[in-house]
Design an enzyme around this catalytic site. Structure first.
Site, PDB file in Angstrom:
ATOM      1  N   LYS A 165     138.542 100.061 -69.260  1.00  0.00           N
ATOM      2  CA  LYS A 165     139.023  98.704 -69.554  1.00  0.00           C
ATOM      3  C   LYS A 165     139.668  98.597 -70.936  1.00  0.00           C
ATOM      4  O   LYS A 165     140.600  97.810 -71.118  1.00  0.00           O
ATOM      5  CB  LYS A 165     137.863  97.713 -69.457  1.00  0.00           C
ATOM      6  CG  LYS A 165     137.339  97.489 -68.040  1.00  0.00           C
ATOM      7  CD  LYS A 165     136.252  96.408 -68.049  1.00  0.00           C
ATOM      8  CE  LYS A 165     135.297  96.510 -66.878  1.00  0.00           C
ATOM      9  NZ  LYS A 165     135.824  96.058 -65.603  1.00  0.00           N
ATOM     10  N   LYS A 189     131.307  94.159 -72.534  1.00  0.00           N
ATOM     11  CA  LYS A 189     131.633  94.841 -71.275  1.00  0.00           C
ATOM     12  C   LYS A 189     131.667  96.341 -71.471  1.00  0.00           C
ATOM     13  O   LYS A 189     132.241  96.810 -72.451  1.00  0.00           O
ATOM     14  CB  LYS A 189     133.032  94.451 -70.791  1.00  0.00           C
ATOM     15  CG  LYS A 189     133.149  93.145 -70.087  1.00  0.00           C
ATOM     16  CD  LYS A 189     134.553  93.035 -69.481  1.00  0.00           C
ATOM     17  CE  LYS A 189     134.824  91.618 -69.021  1.00  0.00           C
ATOM     18  NZ  LYS A 189     136.189  91.477 -68.487  1.00  0.00           N
ATOM     19  N   GLY A 201     131.932  96.465 -60.745  1.00  0.00           N
ATOM     20  CA  GLY A 201     130.885  95.809 -59.954  1.00  0.00           C
ATOM     21  C   GLY A 201     129.940  94.970 -60.808  1.00  0.00           C
ATOM     22  O   GLY A 201     128.791  94.760 -60.440  1.00  0.00           O
ATOM     23  N   HIS A 255     138.278  83.295 -61.717  1.00  0.00           N
ATOM     24  CA  HIS A 255     138.780  84.648 -61.488  1.00  0.00           C
ATOM     25  C   HIS A 255     139.940  84.533 -60.499  1.00  0.00           C
ATOM     26  O   HIS A 255     139.733  84.183 -59.337  1.00  0.00           O
ATOM     27  CB  HIS A 255     137.655  85.522 -60.918  1.00  0.00           C
ATOM     28  CG  HIS A 255     138.087  86.892 -60.476  1.00  0.00           C
ATOM     29  ND1 HIS A 255     137.560  88.050 -60.988  1.00  0.00           N
ATOM     30  CD2 HIS A 255     139.007  87.282 -59.551  1.00  0.00           C
ATOM     31  CE1 HIS A 255     138.136  89.093 -60.407  1.00  0.00           C
ATOM     32  NE2 HIS A 255     139.012  88.653 -59.518  1.00  0.00           N
ATOM     33  N   HIS A 290     128.529  87.953 -61.247  1.00  0.00           N
ATOM     34  CA  HIS A 290     129.810  88.671 -61.354  1.00  0.00           C
ATOM     35  C   HIS A 290     130.187  89.410 -60.076  1.00  0.00           C
ATOM     36  O   HIS A 290     131.043  90.289 -60.096  1.00  0.00           O
ATOM     37  CB  HIS A 290     129.813  89.640 -62.543  1.00  0.00           C
ATOM     38  CG  HIS A 290     129.354  89.010 -63.821  1.00  0.00           C
ATOM     39  ND1 HIS A 290     129.989  87.934 -64.385  1.00  0.00           N
ATOM     40  CD2 HIS A 290     128.309  89.291 -64.638  1.00  0.00           C
ATOM     41  CE1 HIS A 290     129.368  87.579 -65.487  1.00  0.00           C
ATOM     42  NE2 HIS A 290     128.335  88.377 -65.660  1.00  0.00           N
ATOM     43  N   ARG A 312     143.331 100.256 -56.050  1.00  0.00           N
ATOM     44  CA  ARG A 312     142.934 100.566 -54.673  1.00  0.00           C
ATOM     45  C   ARG A 312     143.127  99.309 -53.841  1.00  0.00           C
ATOM     46  O   ARG A 312     143.444  98.239 -54.374  1.00  0.00           O
ATOM     47  CB  ARG A 312     141.462 100.953 -54.642  1.00  0.00           C
ATOM     48  CG  ARG A 312     140.612  99.868 -55.322  1.00  0.00           C
ATOM     49  CD  ARG A 312     139.138 100.059 -55.192  1.00  0.00           C
ATOM     50  NE  ARG A 312     138.386  99.311 -56.167  1.00  0.00           N
ATOM     51  CZ  ARG A 312     137.946  98.063 -56.014  1.00  0.00           C
ATOM     52  NH1 ARG A 312     138.194  97.401 -54.908  1.00  0.00           N
ATOM     53  NH2 ARG A 312     137.276  97.456 -56.967  1.00  0.00           N
TER      54      ARG A 312
HETATM   55  P1  ADP Z   1     134.092  94.461 -63.091  1.00  0.00           P
HETATM   56  O1  ADP Z   1     134.780  95.748 -63.399  1.00  0.00           O
HETATM   57  O2  ADP Z   1     132.625  94.592 -63.122  1.00  0.00           O
HETATM   58  O3  ADP Z   1     134.675  93.800 -61.892  1.00  0.00           O
HETATM   59  P2  ADP Z   1     135.510  92.466 -64.664  1.00  0.00           P
HETATM   60  O4  ADP Z   1     136.043  92.724 -66.010  1.00  0.00           O
HETATM   61  O5  ADP Z   1     136.482  92.434 -63.551  1.00  0.00           O
HETATM   62  O6  ADP Z   1     134.383  93.550 -64.379  1.00  0.00           O
HETATM   63  O7  ADP Z   1     134.662  91.125 -64.709  1.00  0.00           O
HETATM   64  C1  ADP Z   1     133.852  90.733 -63.623  1.00  0.00           C
HETATM   65  C2  ADP Z   1     133.642  89.229 -63.634  1.00  0.00           C
HETATM   66  O8  ADP Z   1     133.070  88.768 -64.864  1.00  0.00           O
HETATM   67  C3  ADP Z   1     134.916  88.432 -63.504  1.00  0.00           C
HETATM   68  O9  ADP Z   1     135.289  88.283 -62.162  1.00  0.00           O
HETATM   69  C4  ADP Z   1     134.524  87.115 -64.157  1.00  0.00           C
HETATM   70  O10 ADP Z   1     133.771  86.335 -63.266  1.00  0.00           O
HETATM   71  C5  ADP Z   1     133.620  87.524 -65.280  1.00  0.00           C
HETATM   72  N1  ADP Z   1     134.356  87.693 -66.531  1.00  0.00           N
HETATM   73  C6  ADP Z   1     134.926  88.825 -66.955  1.00  0.00           C
HETATM   74  N2  ADP Z   1     135.522  88.645 -68.156  1.00  0.00           N
HETATM   75  C7  ADP Z   1     135.316  87.367 -68.514  1.00  0.00           C
HETATM   76  C8  ADP Z   1     135.650  86.573 -69.666  1.00  0.00           C
HETATM   77  N3  ADP Z   1     136.299  87.086 -70.698  1.00  0.00           N
HETATM   78  N4  ADP Z   1     135.264  85.292 -69.686  1.00  0.00           N
HETATM   79  C9  ADP Z   1     134.566  84.765 -68.663  1.00  0.00           C
HETATM   80  N5  ADP Z   1     134.207  85.445 -67.575  1.00  0.00           N
HETATM   81  C10 ADP Z   1     134.572  86.740 -67.485  1.00  0.00           C
HETATM   82  P1  ADP Z   2     135.993  93.868 -57.021  1.00  0.00           P
HETATM   83  O1  ADP Z   2     135.095  92.895 -57.688  1.00  0.00           O
HETATM   84  O2  ADP Z   2     136.704  94.756 -57.946  1.00  0.00           O
HETATM   85  O3  ADP Z   2     136.795  93.329 -55.894  1.00  0.00           O
HETATM   86  P2  ADP Z   2     134.134  94.615 -55.104  1.00  0.00           P
HETATM   87  O4  ADP Z   2     133.260  93.445 -55.177  1.00  0.00           O
HETATM   88  O5  ADP Z   2     135.058  94.781 -53.991  1.00  0.00           O
HETATM   89  O6  ADP Z   2     135.009  94.839 -56.388  1.00  0.00           O
HETATM   90  O7  ADP Z   2     133.238  95.878 -55.278  1.00  0.00           O
HETATM   91  C1  ADP Z   2     132.653  96.134 -56.522  1.00  0.00           C
HETATM   92  C2  ADP Z   2     132.635  97.624 -56.746  1.00  0.00           C
HETATM   93  O8  ADP Z   2     131.836  98.263 -55.773  1.00  0.00           O
HETATM   94  C3  ADP Z   2     133.998  98.209 -56.639  1.00  0.00           C
HETATM   95  O9  ADP Z   2     134.095  99.269 -57.558  1.00  0.00           O
HETATM   96  C4  ADP Z   2     134.068  98.698 -55.236  1.00  0.00           C
HETATM   97  O10 ADP Z   2     134.935  99.776 -55.157  1.00  0.00           O
HETATM   98  C5  ADP Z   2     132.628  99.093 -54.971  1.00  0.00           C
HETATM   99  N1  ADP Z   2     132.228  98.819 -53.584  1.00  0.00           N
HETATM  100  C6  ADP Z   2     132.185  97.630 -52.975  1.00  0.00           C
HETATM  101  N2  ADP Z   2     131.749  97.739 -51.714  1.00  0.00           N
HETATM  102  C7  ADP Z   2     131.500  99.043 -51.517  1.00  0.00           C
HETATM  103  C8  ADP Z   2     131.040  99.823 -50.397  1.00  0.00           C
HETATM  104  N3  ADP Z   2     130.760  99.269 -49.223  1.00  0.00           N
HETATM  105  N4  ADP Z   2     130.886 101.125 -50.549  1.00  0.00           N
HETATM  106  C9  ADP Z   2     131.176 101.693 -51.716  1.00  0.00           C
HETATM  107  N5  ADP Z   2     131.615 101.021 -52.798  1.00  0.00           N
HETATM  108  C10 ADP Z   2     131.792  99.727 -52.712  1.00  0.00           C
HETATM  109 MG    MG Z   3     136.601  93.191 -61.608  1.00  0.00          MG
END
Ligand code: ADP
Ligand code: ADP
Ligand code: MG
Length: 651
Positions: free
Chosen positions: A116, A158, A164, A208, A234, A296
């Site tokens: 990130k 983070k 996830g 989001h 999250h 992906r």
């Molecule tokens: P991940 O790789 O775990 O998906 P993300 O960076 O996409 O991590 O963040 C996951 C979730 O956390 C986001 O969908 C959002 O709900 C919350 N989030 C992330 N960054 C922020 C932020 N700067 N302010 C508020 N909420 C955030």
């Molecule tokens: P995002 O918040 O990025 O859309 P998802 O909620 O789809 O991600 O999934 C969170 C993380 O877990 C991602 O890294 C995704 O690739 C992984 N993941 C989700 N579902 C599965 C599954 N059924 N098997 C393996 N990995 C998964």
């Molecule tokens: Mg994310």
């Protein structure tokens, strides 16, 4: 186009890829672990290759074994699905080194977005707005807490390698920073083997909103946005497209930023650029910031397919096999609105605990797309994510699509495990959500209301009791039993740990008055349907000692076996009796036989349910008093054990 592809995944995403490949005339090779020998994706594929044990590290993460399977089966390309190896650039390198095509972006593009911090730096340079914060190399405590002070609280810590929702901590007060940093770091170390973090401003009323992009390695288009603000810890729960309240200006600005992100890294295939949006003052083109890019296909891609009419897997196969982008930006339009709900086997009242179980019954509703990796009879195993299906609905308007989602959730029938259906249903019916007032805290704010499972109605309990005594099924009428002359019995059910005693008074095979608490429900058979107090009875499934009544979301009852109670009450008694009238189906006990407590001595069929009659203590069978096929009355002596006076407690 490829002749054969291998799908390096399992579950619903493997099935979903096979669906499209099949339509395109492409042969599919599945891979499977020991736990998935009989899985739906294996049954659907043209060929399947076993790749190891149930743990992902022993199968779905074994890149070399997967590549070998592709080479052996003559596959030209590998589709990674999501999760597992889908964002692993070393796997992409290995696939290409083996002369195969990876259906997805280049290893270089995945690496550029893999961490990130580096991704944010890259996006900043490309002129894409990023969340204000610190994403540098200095990981000293003083430096990071100083950065947090400079950004201003609340801040988010983070893991740079995160995903996830793992390795992420919200910190609202400076004095909590050190502890939060420690716990984020140790979680990140365990989950990703990398404890580096970045610090971000925590956006208020966060939404989001992510943009689906598609590239051919040089140019990219976007397929509009998805709103995934309905999250729990999250993790996405319900997603939709387009985002409620989205304006043309903001959509154009976000789309352009996402396309710039994809083109900057020479992106090929399907990808998602995730943005965080400040929703405190409505959607404005200057209030969105890049969070990360997922290189992906995304779990929630079907909502985009529903509103654009594009099959994203078809596009993936076309672009990966050397075709250009199937459509230009100006040929892409939004049609209507779509929702996706993630249906899981989980125990919501117990804190969303993942559940397991064999799906005794599974029926998806009409009027929704159901993407699933399981069928009735399949097991939700503890080895993988307990997702049962994704339910996707589409409508001309948001309200219409949401109504369809509510109806689909109500009509979905799952028996054999607990599910989050009631929780999803409560969300779909949430007033704020219906009004489009979504933000990532909505679920947490209203959690207490959302997790309340609807209490069973007297009609549900009555129906379960009738099912427990076996009077609901057609076949019962032809058995010739004459047990109704007026018979009253008590059935014991258990629902979420509470025991419910129900008195059933059978007037005839077609009429029973069922007393539940101080209510009496009149169950009557009309034609071949049952009515409860004049209303059509909900559907019901009995599997073993579990009854599921499909009156909103599925209500499960355990039948408390009266024979268990009888056996317990009998304690050390010598005679095994029939505790209810029935047919002796089987007698295994023989005179002179040594038996141990709990051994099955006979089987009684009472009103279409089979009950094992167990030895209440160790001993020797003295006498068998009935023959198989005998019809016996309640209380009839069936088997007598030799009295054993050496055991003091029988004296
Ligand atoms: P991940 O790789 O775990 O998906 P993300 O960076 O996409 O991590 O963040 C996951 C979730 O956390 C986001 O969908 C959002 O709900 C919350 N989030 C992330 N960054 C922020 C932020 N700067 N302010 C508020 N909420 C955030
Ligand atoms: P995002 O918040 O990025 O859309 P998802 O909620 O789809 O991600 O999934 C969170 C993380 O877990 C991602 O890294 C995704 O690739 C992984 N993941 C989700 N579902 C599965 C599954 N059924 N098997 C393996 N990995 C998964
Ligand atoms: Mg994310």
């Amino acid at each position: 186009m490829f002749e054969t592809i291998l799908i390096a995944n399992r579950g619903e995403i493997a099935c979903r890829v096979i669906d499209t490949a099949r339509k395109m005339g492409v042969r599919c090779v599945a891979v499977y672990s020991d736990a998935d020998r009989a899985a739906r994706h294996v049954a659907m594929a043209d060929r399947a290759v076993h790749i190891g044990g149930p743990a992902p590290a022993d199968s779905y993460l074994r890149g070399a074994a997967i590549i070998e399977a592709a080479l052996e089966t003559g596959a030209q390309a590998i589709h990674p699905g999501y999760g597992f190896l889908s964002e692993n650039p070393d796997f992409v390198d290995a696939v290409e080194a083996a002369g195969l095509v990876f259906i997805g972006p280049s290893a270089k593009a995945i690496r550029a977005m893999g961490l990130k911090d580096a991704a944010k730096a890259l996006m900043e340079k490309a002129g894409v707005p990023v969340v204000p914060g610190y994403h540098g190399d200095n990981q000293d405590l003083e430096h990071l807490s100083g950065a947090a002070d400079a950004i201003g609280y609340p801040v988010l810590i983070k893991a740079v390698a995160g995903g996830g929702g793992k390795g992420m901590r919200l910190v609202t007060r400076p004095e909590d920073f050190n502890d939060a940093l420690d716990s984020a770091r140790s979680e990140a170390k365990t989950a990703f083997g990398n404890d580096a973090v970045l610090i971000e401003k925590y956006i208020q009323k966060p939404r989001h909103i992510e943009v689906q992009v598609f590239g051919d390695g040089e140019t990219a288009v976007h397929l509009f946005e998805r709103d995934c603000s309905l999250q729990r810890r999250h993790q996405k729960v319900i997603e939709e497209a387009p985002a409620p309240g989205m304006t043309d200006d903001m959509r154009a600005a976000m789309g352009q930023a996402a396309v710039r992100a994809a083109e900057t890294i020479g992106y090929a295939g399907a990808g998602t650029v995730e943005f965080i949006v400040d929703g405190s003052r409505g959607l404005r083109p200057d209030a969105f910031w890049f969070m990360e890019m997922n290189t992906r296909l995304q779990v929630e891609h079907p909502v985009t397919e529903a509103i654009t009419g594009v099959d994203l897997v078809e596009w993936q196969l076309r672009v990966a096999s050397g075709g250009g982008l199937p459509k230009r930006q100006d040929a892409l339009t939004i049609n209507g609105h779509a929702f996706e709900a993630r249906l899981y086997a989980e125990d919501v009242p117990k804190g969303f605990l993942p559940a397991t179980g064999r799906l005794a019954h599974l029926r998806f509703p009409d009027g929704a797309r159901a993407d699933t990796g399981v069928r009735a009879g399949d097991e939700i195993s503890p080895h993988y994510d307990p997702m049962i299906a994704k339910l996707i609905t589409h409508g001309a308007t948001r309200a219409g699509a949401l109504r369809r989602l509510s109806a689909a959730l109500r009509d979905c029938e799952v028996a054999g495990t607990v599910t989050n259906l009631a929780f999803l249903g409560a969300l779909a019916g949430h007033d704020g959500f219906a009004a489009g007032e979504v933000d990532t805290d909505l679920i947490a704010r209203d959690l207490d209301h959302l997790v309340v499972e609807p209490a069973p109605e007297p009609r549900d309990i009555a129906l379960a009791a009738l099912a427990a005594i076996g009077v609901l099924h057609d076949s019962d009428r032809s058995t010739g039993f004459c047990l109704w002359s007026p018979l009253t019995q008590t059935v014991h059910l258990r629902h979420h740990g509470d025991e419910i005693a129900v008195r059933v008074q059978s007037l005839s095979a077609e009429a029973h008055d069922v007393q539940v608490g101080d209510k009496t429900v009149a169950a009557r058979r009309v034609g071949d349907r049952w009515q409860m107090d004049g209303q059509a009875a909900p559907n019901i499934v009995v599997s073993g000692a579990l009854v599921t009544v499909f009156d909103r979301y599925g209500i499960g009852f355990d039948i408390v076996d009266p024979l268990d109670r009888a056996a317990m009450a009998a304690g050390d008694r010598d005679v095994i009796e029939a505790p209810m009238p029935g047919l002796v189906k089987l007698v295994t006990a023989k005179p002179g036989q040594e038996v141990r407590e709990g051994d099955r001595l006979a089987v009684l069929e009472a009103m279409k349910m089979e009950h094992a009659l167990l030895a209440a203590r160790d001993g020797t069978v003295e006498e068998v008093l009935v023959a198989e096929g005998a019809q016996v009355a309640a209380g009839a002596a069936l088997i007598r054990l030799a009295s054993d006076n050496s055991e003091g407690n029988t004296a």
